[in-house]
Design a protein around this motif. Structure first.
Motif, PDB file in Angstrom:
ATOM      1  N   ALA A 268     143.053 -32.948  -1.132  1.00  8.94           N
ATOM      2  CA  ALA A 268     143.107 -32.020  -0.070  1.00  8.94           C
ATOM      3  C   ALA A 268     144.296 -31.104  -0.505  1.00  8.94           C
ATOM      4  O   ALA A 268     145.157 -31.483  -0.827  1.00  8.94           O
ATOM      5  N   LYS A 269     143.670 -29.811   0.196  1.00 11.07           N
ATOM      6  CA  LYS A 269     144.646 -28.595  -0.030  1.00 11.07           C
ATOM      7  C   LYS A 269     145.768 -28.389   1.154  1.00 11.07           C
ATOM      8  O   LYS A 269     145.205 -28.899   2.533  1.00 11.07           O
ATOM      9  N   PRO A 270     146.866 -28.307   0.999  1.00 16.18           N
ATOM     10  CA  PRO A 270     147.945 -28.360   2.058  1.00 16.18           C
ATOM     11  C   PRO A 270     147.544 -26.936   2.987  1.00 16.18           C
ATOM     12  O   PRO A 270     147.128 -25.949   2.364  1.00 16.18           O
ATOM     13  N   PRO A 271     148.012 -26.842   4.339  1.00 18.11           N
ATOM     14  CA  PRO A 271     148.167 -25.629   4.931  1.00 18.11           C
ATOM     15  C   PRO A 271     148.985 -24.640   4.225  1.00 18.11           C
ATOM     16  O   PRO A 271     150.201 -25.038   3.848  1.00 18.11           O
ATOM     17  N   VAL A 272     148.612 -23.461   4.121  1.00 20.39           N
ATOM     18  CA  VAL A 272     149.517 -22.685   3.263  1.00 20.39           C
ATOM     19  C   VAL A 272     149.562 -21.425   4.132  1.00 20.39           C
ATOM     20  O   VAL A 272     148.640 -20.649   4.980  1.00 20.39           O
ATOM     21  N   ASP A 273     150.766 -20.501   4.073  1.00 19.57           N
ATOM     22  CA  ASP A 273     150.953 -19.340   4.673  1.00 19.57           C
ATOM     23  C   ASP A 273     151.539 -18.504   3.394  1.00 19.57           C
ATOM     24  O   ASP A 273     152.805 -18.641   2.849  1.00 19.57           O
ATOM     25  N   PHE A 274     150.625 -17.494   2.852  1.00 18.21           N
ATOM     26  CA  PHE A 274     151.240 -16.992   1.503  1.00 18.21           C
ATOM     27  C   PHE A 274     151.136 -15.384   1.986  1.00 18.21           C
ATOM     28  O   PHE A 274     150.434 -14.820   2.596  1.00 18.21           O
ATOM     29  N   ALA A 275     152.120 -14.862   1.319  1.00 14.67           N
ATOM     30  CA  ALA A 275     152.469 -13.491   1.451  1.00 14.67           C
ATOM     31  C   ALA A 275     151.459 -12.663   0.497  1.00 14.67           C
ATOM     32  O   ALA A 275     151.111 -13.125  -0.264  1.00 14.67           O
ATOM     33  N   PRO A 276     150.814 -11.572   0.848  1.00 14.53           N
ATOM     34  CA  PRO A 276     149.773 -10.870  -0.094  1.00 14.53           C
ATOM     35  C   PRO A 276     150.385 -10.725  -1.448  1.00 14.53           C
ATOM     36  O   PRO A 276     149.479 -10.706  -2.473  1.00 14.53           O
ATOM     37  N   SER A 277     151.614 -10.403  -1.750  1.00 14.69           N
ATOM     38  CA  SER A 277     152.058 -10.053  -3.029  1.00 14.69           C
ATOM     39  C   SER A 277     152.582 -11.230  -3.925  1.00 14.69           C
ATOM     40  O   SER A 277     153.111 -10.920  -4.985  1.00 14.69           O
TER      41      SER A 277
ATOM     42  N   THR B 143     150.491 -32.565   3.110  1.00 15.77           N
ATOM     43  CA  THR B 143     149.792 -32.453   4.375  1.00 15.77           C
ATOM     44  C   THR B 143     150.591 -31.524   5.412  1.00 15.77           C
ATOM     45  O   THR B 143     149.944 -30.918   6.303  1.00 15.77           O
ATOM     46  N   HIS B 144     151.608 -30.971   4.958  1.00 13.42           N
ATOM     47  CA  HIS B 144     152.613 -30.087   5.714  1.00 13.42           C
ATOM     48  C   HIS B 144     152.452 -28.747   5.272  1.00 13.42           C
ATOM     49  O   HIS B 144     152.004 -28.596   3.867  1.00 13.42           O
ATOM     50  N   ARG B 145     152.904 -27.779   5.887  1.00 11.09           N
ATOM     51  CA  ARG B 145     152.604 -26.395   5.488  1.00 11.09           C
ATOM     52  C   ARG B 145     153.527 -26.029   4.457  1.00 11.09           C
ATOM     53  O   ARG B 145     154.664 -26.380   4.285  1.00 11.09           O
ATOM     54  N   ILE B 146     152.984 -25.145   3.482  1.00  9.51           N
ATOM     55  CA  ILE B 146     153.894 -24.555   2.262  1.00  9.51           C
ATOM     56  C   ILE B 146     153.743 -23.150   2.826  1.00  9.51           C
ATOM     57  O   ILE B 146     152.650 -22.289   2.633  1.00  9.51           O
TER      58      ILE B 146
END
Length: 181
Positions: free
Chosen positions: A12-21, A33-36
């Motif tokens: 399962a993929k964790p929820p993520v917030d990635f900057a575009p760069s 299971t927690h956000r990265i």
């Protein structure tokens, strides 16, 4: 003898917030299971492992997470890695916090819930105990030896790190979209 088939296990993929760069190598491993959260201009090398099973992970701007490192949130309060942190090969980080501008060198182990201050240097193969607090500007070396770094070179190191990130952006193919939902 028939050819061996590869069995793929879907993680399962964790929820993520990635900057575009950011740069996230195809063979990096993100689980949990927690956000990265990974901020701008950060590089995650091949075979680096980030595990958010117990809590969230936040990685700041201009960080380098090298190959074969293990970044694990120690508990539900999570793990925060500040801006400009370099985590070298084979390091294990289970800290609560690693302060901005810190260098975690080869084979370092940072125990669960430890707090490492800003602009520290953890020399190769050193250990930080569980829940230990390392003050700002501390150099940890040898068998637990410590000294305070009063050289004032943090700004120069930061500029060098930014150039290093730019060169890695060219060298490491990124596949951040692999982790997006």
């Amino acid at each position: 003898m028939p050819p061996r088939s590869r069995i793929s296990v879907e993680v399962a993929k964790p929820p993520v917030d990635f900057a575009p760069s950011i740069v996230v190598a195809e063979t990096a491993s993100l689980a949990g299971t927690h956000r990265i959260r990974i901020a701008a201009n950060t590089v995650i090398h091949p075979r680096a492992k980030l595990n958010s099973a117990l809590g969230p992970i936040t990685i700041g701007r201009h960080c380098i997470i090298s190959e074969r490192t293990q970044i694990t949130a120690p508990d539900s309060q999570g793990l925060t890695i500040g801006d400009g942190v370099v985590v070298e090969v084979n390091a294990v980080v289970e800290a609560r916090e690693v302060g901005e501008g810190t260098a975690v060198e080869v084979g370092v182990r940072i125990g669960k819930g430890a707090v490492v201050g800003k602009n520290c240097k953890l020399s190769p193969l050193t250990r930080v105990a569980d829940a230990e607090v390392i003050p700002d500007n501390t150099v940890l070396y040898g068998a637990g030896e410590r000294r305070v770094d009063a050289s004032g070179t943090a700004g120069a190191r930061r500029k060098l790190l930014e150039r290093h990130v730019d060169s890695l952006r060219v060298l490491i193919p990124s596949n951040a979209s692999k982790w997006m939902s």
